[in-house]
Scaffold this motif. Sequence first.
Motif, short mmCIF file in Angstrom:
data_model
loop_
_atom_site.label_atom_id
_atom_site.label_comp_id
_atom_site.label_asym_id
_atom_site.label_seq_id
_atom_site.Cartn_x
_atom_site.Cartn_y
_atom_site.Cartn_z
N ARG A 31 0.81 -1.23 0.00
CA ARG A 31 0.00 0.00 0.00
C ARG A 31 0.84 1.27 0.00
NH1 ARG A 31 -3.18 3.48 3.38
NH2 ARG A 31 -5.29 3.74 2.59
N ILE A 32 2.08 1.20 0.45
CA ILE A 32 2.86 2.43 0.65
C ILE A 32 3.02 3.28 -0.63
CG2 ILE A 32 5.12 1.24 0.58
CD1 ILE A 32 6.17 3.31 2.54
N PRO A 33 3.20 2.68 -1.82
CA PRO A 33 3.33 3.55 -2.99
C PRO A 33 2.03 4.30 -3.30
CG PRO A 33 3.23 1.27 -3.66
CD PRO A 33 3.38 1.26 -2.18
N SER A 51 17.18 2.28 -3.23
CA SER A 51 17.10 1.00 -3.91
C SER A 51 16.69 -0.06 -2.89
CB SER A 51 18.50 0.70 -4.46
OG SER A 51 18.71 -0.64 -4.61
N ILE A 52 15.44 -0.50 -2.96
CA ILE A 52 14.96 -1.52 -2.03
C ILE A 52 14.13 -2.57 -2.76
CG2 ILE A 52 13.26 0.20 -1.23
CD1 ILE A 52 12.96 -1.33 1.32
N CYS A 53 13.30 -2.13 -3.72
CA CYS A 53 12.50 -3.11 -4.48
C CYS A 53 12.00 -2.42 -5.74
CB CYS A 53 11.33 -3.60 -3.63
SG CYS A 53 10.10 -2.32 -3.39
N SER A 70 1.68 -6.91 3.43
CA SER A 70 1.18 -7.80 2.37
C SER A 70 1.84 -7.42 1.05
CB SER A 70 -0.34 -7.62 2.22
OG SER A 70 -0.99 -8.09 3.36
N PHE A 71 2.22 -8.44 0.29
CA PHE A 71 2.83 -8.29 -1.04
C PHE A 71 4.23 -7.67 -1.00
CE2 PHE A 71 -1.80 -7.75 -1.67
CZ PHE A 71 -2.05 -8.96 -2.32
N CYS A 72 4.87 -7.67 0.17
CA CYS A 72 6.22 -7.11 0.23
C CYS A 72 7.22 -8.17 -0.20
CB CYS A 72 6.53 -6.63 1.65
SG CYS A 72 8.23 -6.04 1.80
N ASP A 73 7.70 -8.07 -1.44
CA ASP A 73 8.62 -9.09 -1.97
C ASP A 73 9.86 -9.28 -1.10
OD1 ASP A 73 6.98 -9.74 -3.98
OD2 ASP A 73 8.15 -8.82 -5.60
N PRO A 74 10.61 -8.20 -0.77
CA PRO A 74 11.84 -8.44 -0.01
C PRO A 74 11.59 -9.17 1.31
CG PRO A 74 11.78 -6.18 -0.81
CD PRO A 74 10.45 -6.78 -1.11
N ALA A 75 10.58 -8.75 2.06
CA ALA A 75 10.36 -9.36 3.38
C ALA A 75 9.84 -10.78 3.24
CB ALA A 75 9.38 -8.51 4.18
S1 SF4 Z 1 9.97 -3.00 0.31
FE1 SF4 Z 1 8.03 -4.07 0.50
S2 SF4 Z 1 6.62 -2.63 1.45
FE2 SF4 Z 1 8.36 -1.47 0.66
S3 SF4 Z 1 7.70 -0.77 -1.36
FE3 SF4 Z 1 8.87 -2.67 -1.62
S4 SF4 Z 1 7.33 -4.28 -1.62
FE4 SF4 Z 1 6.36 -2.44 -0.77
#
Ligand code: SF4
Length: 395
Positions: A86-88, A110-112, A340-345
Amino acid sequence: MDASLNNRTTAGIVARANALFEDLSFTTAREWKKADPSRKVVGYMPIYVPREIIHAAGMLPLGILGGGDQLEVIHGDAYYQSYICRIPRSTIELAVSGRLDFVDGMLFPSICDVIRNLSGMWKLMFPNVYTRYFDVPQNFRDEIGGSYYVSELEHLRHDLGEMRGKPITDEELRHSIALYNENRRLVRELYTFRAERPWQAPAPEVYLMMRAGLVLPVEEHTVMLRDYLAAARAEDRPRRDNCRVVLTGAFCEQPPLSLIKSLELSGCYVVDDDLLLVTRWLTGDVPTEGDPLRNLSDAFLHHSESTAAKYEPDLKEKGQHLVRAVKRTGAEGVIFAAPSFCDPALLDRPMLLRVLDGAGIPYIAFKYAENSSQMQPIREQAGTFADSIKLWSGT
Ligand code: SF4
């Protein structure tokens, strides 16, 4: 705020931090900017940017963490497909609703892929805002990843210097590094204090203290941390029969505050977490002698937190940071809480669970969204976890 509260009591300090947390118009940052026409504000997304460089340019680094559970997303949904976090969406909502109209620059670490795409959208939607996808090395050798990262830092230093119309000097950078070192020392002190006496520094309060650090100038936040620590040490608070847990996976989209409160109310003292990692990403002081950018790079490569969003080249090391956190804080279990749906985690989770299985550390896992409102299932799960830990440990 209640006039009887002041900055000498935890209640007074927490009330101020809570007001900052709830203010999605970022009034404090707006006022900071308005006080001097030459001032600029540079926003950043989770999880890490070198705030020292923004500060050295005389600018305010402003952490942007979406809209939490207070913002109705009306326009933001139109920009994204359904099955992502949801954050974006809520960050877009903040922007298109004018809440970020005073922000002069935005850094997207750079995170995902979601954050990467958001940075591209920002460039198209807000062409007058300085926008940079801030890349970090995934190779931790000084001569490869280090050289690359120093050039990235140099790039940022150059751009922010251009924005203010004067290059950023080494002295300015060293001064900012010293201020952030002091701030991080206090953050570490607060985390250590909470691990020792979690009933004296409840997790929701510690969270609000960290959140305040994302909107206040670092000098002001350092004073707030010092005041809170002094007040928390001085106040006697009732100790509950809670178990001690490490909370992990919540490094980007933030859980609602009610979720953090629910964990403690259901019997779990949070003694360590990976919330708001930017406040303690670098785990030691950055030297203030020598080349400041090289020093920031060394700290990133060799003295920074482990997280799903950072590559771990040594497979044997994967997940060991969690085992160490459990030992260091005397925790009895781990709670995996990921958006929810956070690929890295979520992609990291199976590997981390295997490590905990091997170490005999109990855990539970669930997902949330920043606007989750149903806390009952989480309370039940965390409460059962706490009970079973007490049963196993025979206390
Ligand atoms: S790190 Fe996870 S929560 Fe953050 S933007 Fe990427 S998928 Fe979404």
